[in-house]
Write a protein that holds these residues in place. Structure first.
Motif, PDB file in Angstrom:
ATOM      1  N   GLN A 176       0.799  -1.232   0.000  1.00 28.34           N
ATOM      2  CA  GLN A 176       0.000   0.000   0.000  1.00 28.34           C
ATOM      3  C   GLN A 176       0.824   1.270   0.000  1.00 28.34           C
ATOM      4  O   GLN A 176       0.258   2.363  -0.071  1.00 28.34           O
ATOM      5  CB  GLN A 176      -0.908   0.019   1.230  1.00 28.34           C
ATOM      6  CG  GLN A 176      -1.831  -1.178   1.287  1.00 28.34           C
ATOM      7  CD  GLN A 176      -2.607  -1.238   2.595  1.00 28.34           C
ATOM      8  OE1 GLN A 176      -2.284  -0.530   3.536  1.00 28.34           O
ATOM      9  NE2 GLN A 176      -3.605  -2.083   2.636  1.00 28.34           N
ATOM     10  N   GLY A 177       2.141   1.156   0.143  1.00 28.33           N
ATOM     11  CA  GLY A 177       2.951   2.365   0.275  1.00 28.33           C
ATOM     12  C   GLY A 177       2.914   2.873   1.711  1.00 28.33           C
ATOM     13  O   GLY A 177       2.255   2.289   2.559  1.00 28.33           O
ATOM     14  N   VAL A 178       3.629   3.953   1.978  1.00 25.45           N
ATOM     15  CA  VAL A 178       3.615   4.565   3.309  1.00 25.45           C
ATOM     16  C   VAL A 178       2.394   5.463   3.379  1.00 25.45           C
ATOM     17  O   VAL A 178       2.318   6.463   2.685  1.00 25.45           O
ATOM     18  CB  VAL A 178       4.913   5.371   3.569  1.00 25.45           C
ATOM     19  CG1 VAL A 178       4.871   6.055   4.933  1.00 25.45           C
ATOM     20  CG2 VAL A 178       6.133   4.465   3.470  1.00 25.45           C
ATOM     21  N   LEU A 179       1.425   5.075   4.222  1.00 21.20           N
ATOM     22  CA  LEU A 179       0.146   5.799   4.257  1.00 21.20           C
ATOM     23  C   LEU A 179       0.243   7.072   5.083  1.00 21.20           C
ATOM     24  O   LEU A 179      -0.412   8.059   4.800  1.00 21.20           O
ATOM     25  CB  LEU A 179      -0.948   4.892   4.831  1.00 21.20           C
ATOM     26  CG  LEU A 179      -1.214   3.619   4.011  1.00 21.20           C
ATOM     27  CD1 LEU A 179      -2.236   2.735   4.699  1.00 21.20           C
ATOM     28  CD2 LEU A 179      -1.691   3.970   2.608  1.00 21.20           C
ATOM     29  N   GLN A 180       1.060   7.040   6.135  1.00 21.38           N
ATOM     30  CA  GLN A 180       1.158   8.205   7.012  1.00 21.38           C
ATOM     31  C   GLN A 180       2.523   8.834   6.794  1.00 21.38           C
ATOM     32  O   GLN A 180       3.544   8.166   6.961  1.00 21.38           O
ATOM     33  CB  GLN A 180       1.001   7.738   8.455  1.00 21.38           C
ATOM     34  CG  GLN A 180       0.664   8.854   9.408  1.00 21.38           C
ATOM     35  CD  GLN A 180       0.683   8.379  10.857  1.00 21.38           C
ATOM     36  OE1 GLN A 180       0.928   7.208  11.136  1.00 21.38           O
ATOM     37  NE2 GLN A 180       0.445   9.290  11.766  1.00 21.38           N
ATOM     38  N   PRO A 181       2.574  10.108   6.391  1.00 18.61           N
ATOM     39  CA  PRO A 181       3.880  10.714   6.101  1.00 18.61           C
ATOM     40  C   PRO A 181       4.781  10.754   7.331  1.00 18.61           C
ATOM     41  O   PRO A 181       4.299  10.803   8.455  1.00 18.61           O
ATOM     42  CB  PRO A 181       3.539  12.137   5.662  1.00 18.61           C
ATOM     43  CG  PRO A 181       2.075  12.202   5.513  1.00 18.61           C
ATOM     44  CD  PRO A 181       1.469  11.038   6.217  1.00 18.61           C
ATOM     45  N   LEU A 182       6.078  10.745   7.085  1.00 19.02           N
ATOM     46  CA  LEU A 182       7.040  10.922   8.164  1.00 19.02           C
ATOM     47  C   LEU A 182       7.069  12.405   8.519  1.00 19.02           C
ATOM     48  O   LEU A 182       6.820  13.245   7.661  1.00 19.02           O
ATOM     49  CB  LEU A 182       8.445  10.519   7.702  1.00 19.02           C
ATOM     50  CG  LEU A 182       8.810   9.038   7.697  1.00 19.02           C
ATOM     51  CD1 LEU A 182       7.944   8.238   6.753  1.00 19.02           C
ATOM     52  CD2 LEU A 182      10.272   8.877   7.332  1.00 19.02           C
ATOM     53  N   LEU A 183       7.394  12.697   9.755  1.00 17.36           N
ATOM     54  CA  LEU A 183       7.518  14.088  10.170  1.00 17.36           C
ATOM     55  C   LEU A 183       9.005  14.384  10.313  1.00 17.36           C
ATOM     56  O   LEU A 183       9.709  13.693  11.050  1.00 17.36           O
ATOM     57  CB  LEU A 183       6.798  14.285  11.509  1.00 17.36           C
ATOM     58  CG  LEU A 183       6.792  15.690  12.085  1.00 17.36           C
ATOM     59  CD1 LEU A 183       6.079  16.667  11.156  1.00 17.36           C
ATOM     60  CD2 LEU A 183       6.109  15.691  13.447  1.00 17.36           C
ATOM     61  N   ILE A 184       9.492  15.360   9.554  1.00 18.72           N
ATOM     62  CA  ILE A 184      10.925  15.698   9.653  1.00 18.72           C
ATOM     63  C   ILE A 184      11.086  17.203   9.848  1.00 18.72           C
ATOM     64  O   ILE A 184      10.190  17.986   9.536  1.00 18.72           O
ATOM     65  CB  ILE A 184      11.725  15.246   8.397  1.00 18.72           C
ATOM     66  CG1 ILE A 184      11.275  16.008   7.152  1.00 18.72           C
ATOM     67  CG2 ILE A 184      11.626  13.749   8.183  1.00 18.72           C
ATOM     68  CD1 ILE A 184      12.212  15.817   5.960  1.00 18.72           C
TER      69      ILE A 184
END
Length: 193
Positions: A18-26
């Motif tokens: 499904q891919g990364v559903l929740q973005p990373l926070l940087i």
């Protein structure tokens, strides 16, 4: 925090599908504040790119978000959970605010924090799940760390219940020696060699 191997393969499989559903926070400097596990799993899954949200956060905010994210892991031990709560409380949150923000009962936060009042070796026993959490408040009634350790060790070895432990705590040291012949204290009468 450190990325724990458990569950990463499942996460990688889900990311492959499904891919990364929740973005990373940087941060603008490229520090990953939230999403260490997602990033590690995306690497396992062979992804070249992951969605990110860039936010300018001060160090306190970064630490707070990392702790909150850490608290949402399933494999956290009660002691690790307690330490994260303590750091957030030291950062100025109240128990009520934390409970609301994390969606956990305030009583749970209070109960976990009891663990941190225990002797370190006893905390380790709870961390390893050698003792049920219901024993923590009872063991806290024992002021002497050495005795706390003795009772905790006995409880773990014999799988004692809360009432059994309470009896030992209430009766005082005598009950412990009667129950634990191999205690380190010298016997009352000299041993004949």
């Amino acid at each position: 925090g450190d990325v724990d191997g458990s569950g990463l393969d499942e996460l990688a499989a889900s990311i492959r599908a499904q891919g990364v559903l929740q973005p990373l926070l940087i941060t603008p400097a490229g520090v990953v504040v939230a999403g260490h596990r997602r990033l590690a799993a995306a690497r396992i899954a062979g992804l070249e790119q992951v969605p990110v949200v860039v936010r300018d956060l001060d160090l306190v905010q970064q630490q707070e978000i990392m702790l909150v994210e850490n608290l949402q892991r399933e494999d956290l031990s009660p002691v690790e959970e307690a330490r994260a709560y303590r750091q957030l409380l030291e950062a100025g949150h109240t128990t009520a605010q934390l409970a609301r923000r994390l969606g956990v009962p305030a009583a749970r936060i209070t109960a976990r924090l009891v663990l941190l009042k225990l002797d370190e070796q006893v905390q380790w026993m709870f961390h390893r799940a050698d003792l049920p959490l219901t024993l923590a408040p009872v063991l806290c009634k024992i002021p002497d760390p050495l005795r706390q350790r003795q009772v905790a060790t006995m409880a773990a070895r014999r799988q004692l219940t809360v009432p059994e432990i309470e009896r030992i705590v209430d009766r005082g040291v005598g009950a412990l020696h009667a129950a634990a012949p191999n205690s380190a204290l010298p016997p009352d009468e000299p041993q004949k060699l």
